[in-house]
Design a protein around this motif. Structure first.
Motif, short mmCIF file in Angstrom:
data_model
loop_
_atom_site.label_atom_id
_atom_site.label_comp_id
_atom_site.label_asym_id
_atom_site.label_seq_id
_atom_site.Cartn_x
_atom_site.Cartn_y
_atom_site.Cartn_z
N ASN A 1 3.29 -99.29 97.32
CA ASN A 1 3.80 -98.58 96.15
C ASN A 1 5.31 -98.81 96.00
O ASN A 1 5.81 -99.03 94.89
N THR B 1 3.48 -95.09 99.90
CA THR B 1 2.97 -96.24 100.65
C THR B 1 3.94 -97.41 100.50
O THR B 1 4.70 -97.48 99.52
N GLU B 2 3.91 -98.33 101.43
CA GLU B 2 4.78 -99.50 101.36
C GLU B 2 4.45 -100.34 100.13
O GLU B 2 5.35 -100.85 99.46
N ALA C 1 9.53 -96.36 102.12
CA ALA C 1 8.26 -95.64 101.94
C ALA C 1 8.25 -94.36 102.76
O ALA C 1 7.78 -93.30 102.30
#
Length: 314
Positions: free
Chosen positions: A150, A147-148, A141
């Motif tokens: 995502n 984002t993590e 990320a």
């Protein structure tokens, strides 16, 4: 800023890992080398006092360079003559990177590198960094500025796109030779049924001639259709000898982690045929004859010793 001895050592220590990442992302050893060299130039110009973790910094720079290259490469491949296949490399080449796990070995097969062309650029990066190099979603990320959550979603989507439901057969050099011998015997027999027996029902054949050698615009699908094509492909005649520049010798090797038939004229590698083998049989046959993609193989071949050919002069 000039790179000092310590900074140069840091980069050189990272080079094999960077090359292996770039190769998986780009499917080309030559493009991977270029991306790593561009990464070095940015490392050379960086303020090293501000770099807390060189490995993370170098990986992020390399990844962004590869993302840019993927975009331009896809545009070029839209006008590529015939089918596009990744650049093959022999077993032991550092481009292949880590090979401790099944996932790491699978991620550099010609079949998987070709499948990865279906992924978006971000999907490919997330899959490669996670599956082949064990990066955490938090680390990925940060590299991609996502984002993590995502990244986790992208990873799941990439896995779904690449799932085949087939179990690969792991082979060593001796096992690869046996598989290639059996394949070659069937291909040279002139008997289509002998080839069909070796192929999975949904087997495919794809060939890359790069416009230098004639190749079909789309893969051939289905055991019988592939077998018929291979029977024709392995019927040698003077026109084919003239095309490759002589009577080739045929060797069994391991290329990108799978059994491969290598055709050599003198010290020139002229054709490589890789076999993707699963518990269902040979699921994919990839024929690579584009000279531009065989330079690295040819250099490695000329600099190494080889066993006895399966066929001395075809």
């Amino acid at each position: 800023m000039l790179v000092g001895t310590r900074e140069l050592a840091v980069f050189e220590e990272s080079r094999p890992r960077l090359e292996a990442i770039a190769y998986r992302l780009l499917g080309s050893a030559s493009d991977a080398e270029d991306a790593v060299q561009d990464t070095y130039l940015r490392w050379q110009a960086a303020d090293h006092a501000l770099v807390e973790t060189p490995e993370a910094w170098l990986t992020k720079v390399l990844t962004n360079l590869c993302l840019n290259r993927l975009t331009s490469a896809r545009a070029r491949r839209e006008t590529y003559v015939g089918q596009w296949l990744p650049e093959p490399v022999f077993a032991g080449d550092r481009m292949l990177g880590p090979s401790e796990t099944v996932e790491q070995r699978e991620s550099v097969s010609i079949a998987m590198l070709t499948l990865m062309e279906r992924l978006s650029a971000n999907e490919r990066v997330v899959y490669v960094l996670r599956e082949a190099f064990g990066y955490g979603h938090g680390e990925i990320a940060e590299i991609l500025d996502l984002t993590e959550a995502n990244c986790q979603q992208i990873y799941r989507r990439a896995k779904q796109h690449l799932a085949t439901g087939k179990t690969r057969v792991e082979v060593d050099a001796a096992g690869a030779r046996k598989i290639v011998e059996e394949f070659l015997a069937a291909a040279l027999s002139g008997n289509t049924d002998e080839l069909v027996k070796l192929l999975a029902d949904d087997a495919i054949h794809a060939g890359d001639g790069g416009g230098v050698f004639v190749s079909l615009p789309k893969p051939i699908i289905g055991a019988l259709r592939v077998a018929r094509f291979l029977r024709t492909l392995f019927t040698i005649d003077e026109d084919k000898r003239e095309l490759v520049g002589g009577s080739p010798s045929l060797f069994a090797e391991v290329v990108n982690g799978v059994p491969a038939l290598v055709l050599v004229v003198g010290d020139r590698v002229v054709v490589v045929v890789t076999l993707e083998v699963t518990t269902e049989g040979v699921t994919a046959v990839h024929t690579l004859a584009n000279p531009a993609k065989l330079d690295r193989l040819a250099r490695d071949w000329a600099a190494s010793d080889h066993g006895k050919p399966l066929v001395d002069s075809w």
